[in-house]
Motif scaffolding. Structure first.
Motif, PDB file in Angstrom:
ATOM      1  N   LYS A   1     -56.877 -17.872  28.211  1.00 45.93           N
ATOM      2  CA  LYS A   1     -57.395 -16.822  27.333  1.00 45.93           C
ATOM      3  C   LYS A   1     -56.618 -15.515  27.496  1.00 45.93           C
ATOM      4  CE  LYS A   1     -62.162 -18.476  26.822  1.00 45.93           C
ATOM      5  NZ  LYS A   1     -63.593 -18.150  26.994  1.00 45.93           N
ATOM      6  N   GLY A   2     -55.292 -15.637  27.647  1.00 48.79           N
ATOM      7  CA  GLY A   2     -54.442 -14.463  27.742  1.00 48.79           C
ATOM      8  C   GLY A   2     -54.366 -13.837  29.116  1.00 48.79           C
ATOM      9  N   ALA A   3     -55.149 -14.339  30.093  1.00 52.31           N
ATOM     10  CA  ALA A   3     -55.145 -13.792  31.454  1.00 52.31           C
ATOM     11  C   ALA A   3     -54.279 -14.654  32.364  1.00 52.31           C
ATOM     12  CB  ALA A   3     -56.561 -13.723  31.996  1.00 52.31           C
ATOM     13  N   ASN A   4     -53.485 -13.989  33.202  1.00 53.07           N
ATOM     14  CA  ASN A   4     -52.669 -14.705  34.176  1.00 53.07           C
ATOM     15  C   ASN A   4     -53.527 -15.097  35.378  1.00 53.07           C
ATOM     16  OD1 ASN A   4     -50.556 -14.163  32.479  1.00 53.07           O
ATOM     17  ND2 ASN A   4     -49.651 -12.569  33.746  1.00 53.07           N
ATOM     18  N   VAL A   5     -53.491 -16.382  35.732  1.00 53.40           N
ATOM     19  CA  VAL A   5     -54.296 -16.894  36.838  1.00 53.40           C
ATOM     20  C   VAL A   5     -53.393 -17.681  37.782  1.00 53.40           C
ATOM     21  CG1 VAL A   5     -56.231 -18.372  37.513  1.00 53.40           C
ATOM     22  CG2 VAL A   5     -56.344 -17.070  35.379  1.00 53.40           C
ATOM     23  N   TYR A   6     -53.448 -17.333  39.087  1.00 56.03           N
ATOM     24  CA  TYR A   6     -52.682 -18.073  40.090  1.00 56.03           C
ATOM     25  C   TYR A   6     -53.613 -19.002  40.855  1.00 56.03           C
ATOM     26  CZ  TYR A   6     -48.630 -15.070  39.372  1.00 56.03           C
ATOM     27  OH  TYR A   6     -47.557 -14.420  38.821  1.00 56.03           O
ATOM     28  N   PRO A   7     -53.185 -20.239  41.137  1.00 52.30           N
ATOM     29  CA  PRO A   7     -54.024 -21.175  41.889  1.00 52.30           C
ATOM     30  C   PRO A   7     -54.502 -20.614  43.218  1.00 52.30           C
ATOM     31  CG  PRO A   7     -52.140 -22.315  40.946  1.00 52.30           C
ATOM     32  CD  PRO A   7     -51.916 -20.851  40.698  1.00 52.30           C
ATOM     33  N   SER A   8     -53.681 -19.774  43.847  1.00 52.05           N
ATOM     34  CA  SER A   8     -54.070 -19.200  45.138  1.00 52.05           C
ATOM     35  C   SER A   8     -55.334 -18.367  45.017  1.00 52.05           C
ATOM     36  CB  SER A   8     -52.923 -18.352  45.700  1.00 52.05           C
ATOM     37  OG  SER A   8     -52.561 -17.330  44.793  1.00 52.05           O
ATOM     38  N   ALA A   9     -55.487 -17.668  43.882  1.00 48.15           N
ATOM     39  CA  ALA A   9     -56.695 -16.865  43.672  1.00 48.15           C
ATOM     40  C   ALA A   9     -57.922 -17.754  43.545  1.00 48.15           C
ATOM     41  CB  ALA A   9     -56.531 -16.004  42.425  1.00 48.15           C
ATOM     42  N   ILE A  10     -57.751 -18.895  42.884  1.00 46.88           N
ATOM     43  CA  ILE A  10     -58.859 -19.851  42.748  1.00 46.88           C
ATOM     44  C   ILE A  10     -59.234 -20.416  44.116  1.00 46.88           C
ATOM     45  CG2 ILE A  10     -59.551 -22.065  41.741  1.00 46.88           C
ATOM     46  CD1 ILE A  10     -57.693 -21.437  39.377  1.00 46.88           C
ATOM     47  N   LYS A  11     -58.215 -20.816  44.881  1.00 44.26           N
ATOM     48  CA  LYS A  11     -58.453 -21.390  46.213  1.00 44.26           C
ATOM     49  C   LYS A  11     -59.177 -20.403  47.122  1.00 44.26           C
ATOM     50  CE  LYS A  11     -56.006 -23.441  50.175  1.00 44.26           C
ATOM     51  NZ  LYS A  11     -56.813 -24.653  50.250  1.00 44.26           N
ATOM     52  N   LYS A  12     -58.785 -19.132  47.028  1.00 45.86           N
ATOM     53  CA  LYS A  12     -59.406 -18.109  47.879  1.00 45.86           C
ATOM     54  C   LYS A  12     -60.894 -18.000  47.594  1.00 45.86           C
ATOM     55  CE  LYS A  12     -58.615 -13.421  49.556  1.00 45.86           C
ATOM     56  NZ  LYS A  12     -57.740 -12.214  49.468  1.00 45.86           N
ATOM     57  N   VAL A  13     -61.270 -18.034  46.312  1.00 51.35           N
ATOM     58  CA  VAL A  13     -62.687 -17.949  45.940  1.00 51.35           C
ATOM     59  C   VAL A  13     -63.427 -19.208  46.365  1.00 51.35           C
ATOM     60  CG1 VAL A  13     -64.305 -17.799  44.020  1.00 51.35           C
ATOM     61  CG2 VAL A  13     -62.246 -16.378  44.021  1.00 51.35           C
TER      62      VAL A  13
END
Length: 454
Positions: free
Chosen positions: A357-369
């Motif tokens: 949806k136009g937002a940059n997302v890194y897998p590391s940010a997902i893993k951290k959460v």
């Protein structure tokens, strides 16, 4: 539980830098840079051609600003082309950017090759090895691993980048117990129990995996008596929950490191990799925008793609090489140990970035959460991609394992909390696919975060 003590201050590997100001270090690096650019221009057809293409010569480069006005000289794609060229013309795989005779290369290590043809990026002369060994000795000394002791080394052995670390371990007078990770967790634990190493080197994934594997066999990793664990290759240690889980299980400090470039301090909290090698690399003073490839100003907290320039290596030095690593740079003093130099934290790989949806997302940010929800979940996850990245048709699908002890009737409530956290922290509202414990296979090397269905 580790006893909280004041962190030992990290110092530069070369002690001359400990007495220099930031400006003095910069001037020293600029001197090394001028020498190195002249060296590669004389000795490499590839680099000479790059200078000619942009209408410049090494004599034109006097400062960092001059240097950053040059375009990127190499990335992974250009490296593979250079390698193919040298194989066809001269019968060696080191690339046209090789600056020494192929006969002078005493070690070569490749990338994993999971995303393409392996590249012999880490190819060193004997003098290069001796120069690099200093940094590994410095890290081991900081972690309390001294001559006469043993160190468990569990990575893929052979023509891999991590294998070069063994030279530094041995030069410290430390005996590496090098067990190929492909031998399996039971074998790794068996050798560790037999040899009683003081330290260990592995990925964070393996360190976590060995905790549960030891328990299954009636063992406890704390009984290994390790004083330090050094991990590389993954973001794991940068996640507070992962760091705490590993340190409490083993009863020792865990250090994150990036080859010879730096390592984290022994603070209770993670404050990033401390960059201890100003005479080895311009890292991390050269960043570019991951999309535009334009230079970025260095300030506290800046995020960009890491550009590497090796200042003292003579075999296969990388010059203005876009690594694809997206990092965050900190210029402030380390809150944990007081180190005044640069520190970095990994954000992710430029080629792993997703656009949702136009937002940059890194897998590391997902893993951290996700890691904050252990032990309700196991911490294992897969990001499901049904089409080639970076653009993802929402919602992004994430597979998670619930813990075997978790009440499955409460999964809807847990799912809502996870979604809310991901929305708040990562600007993402995914679809959660629940999996039974143990169904997401764990790798002993780098655990994959993506499940690619295309």
């Amino acid at each position: 539980m580790l006893t909280k003590v004041k962190a030992s201050k990290v110092t530069y590997t070369n002690p001359i830098f400990n007495k220099m100001t930031e400006e003095e270090i910069k001037a020293y690096q600029e001197g090394l840079l001028r020498q190195q650019l002249k060296y590669v221009y004389r000795n490499s057809e590839y680099y000479r051609r790059k200078f000619i293409e942009v209408g410049a010569s090494p004599d034109d480069i006097r400062t960092f600003s001059d240097y950053q006005n040059l375009p990127i000289f190499m990335d992974k794609v250009a490296e593979r082309i250079s390698q193919q060229d040298s194989m066809e013309r001269f019968g060696h795989p080191f690339g046209m950017h090789l600056c020494s005779s192929p006969d002078d290369i005493v070690f070569t290590g490749t990338t994993s090759g999971t995303s393409g043809v392996p590249t012999f990026t880490y190819s060193f002369t004997q003098k290069d090895i001796e120069f690099l060994n200093r940094y590994i000795r410095h890290m081991l000394e900081y972690g309390g691993i001294h001559a006469g002791e043993r160190l468990l080394f569990s990575h893929s052995l052979g023509i891999y980048a991590t294998s070069s670390i063994l030279f530094g371990v041995r030069s410290q007078g430390v005996l590496p117990i090098d067990v190929d990770v492909r031998a399996g967790s039971k074998t790794i634990l068996q050798y560790a129990m037999m040899t009683k190493p003081s330290g260990a080197m592995m990925t964070p994934s393996l360190a976590e995996h060995l905790i549960s594997r030891a328990e299954e066999q009636g063992w406890n990793v704390r009984n290994l008596g390790l004083q330090a664990i050094f991990t590389v290759g993954e973001i794991g240690v940068g996640v507070p929950e992962v760091k705490k889980r590993i340190e409490e299980a083993y009863g020792c400090r865990i250090y994150d490191y990036l080859g010879e470039l730096g390592f984290s301090c022994d603070s209770d909290e993670y404050h990033g990799i401390h960059c201890v090698a100003p005479d080895l690399n311009l890292f991390p003073n050269d960043l570019i925008d991951p999309e535009t490839k334009q230079p970025l100003e260095i300030y506290d907290g800046v995020i960009g793609e890491r550009v590497t320039t090796e200042l003292n290596l003579k075999g296969l030095p990388r010059i203005r090489y876009a690594t694809g690593d997206v990092i965050q740079v900190f210029t402030s003093e380390c809150p944990g140990c007081g180190f005044k130099g640069r520190r970095i934290k990994f954000v992710g790989r430029a080629d792993d970035m997703l656009i949702v949806k136009g937002a940059n997302v890194y897998p590391s940010a997902i893993k951290k959460v996700i890691s904050t929800f252990v032990p309700d979940i196991t911490g294992e996850l897969r990001i499901v991609l049904n089409n080639p990245p970076p653009r993802v048709v929402p919602p992004l699908q994430i597979k998670l394992e619930y813990n075997s002890a978790f009440d499955r009737t409460k999964l809807p409530e847990l799912e809502a909390r996870i979604k809310n956290a991901l929305h708040t922290e990562a600007r993402l509202t995914p679809k959660i696919i629940w999996c039974e414990p143990g169904t997401l296979e764990k790798s002993l090397t780098k655990t994959p975060l993506f499940e690619k269905n295309y």
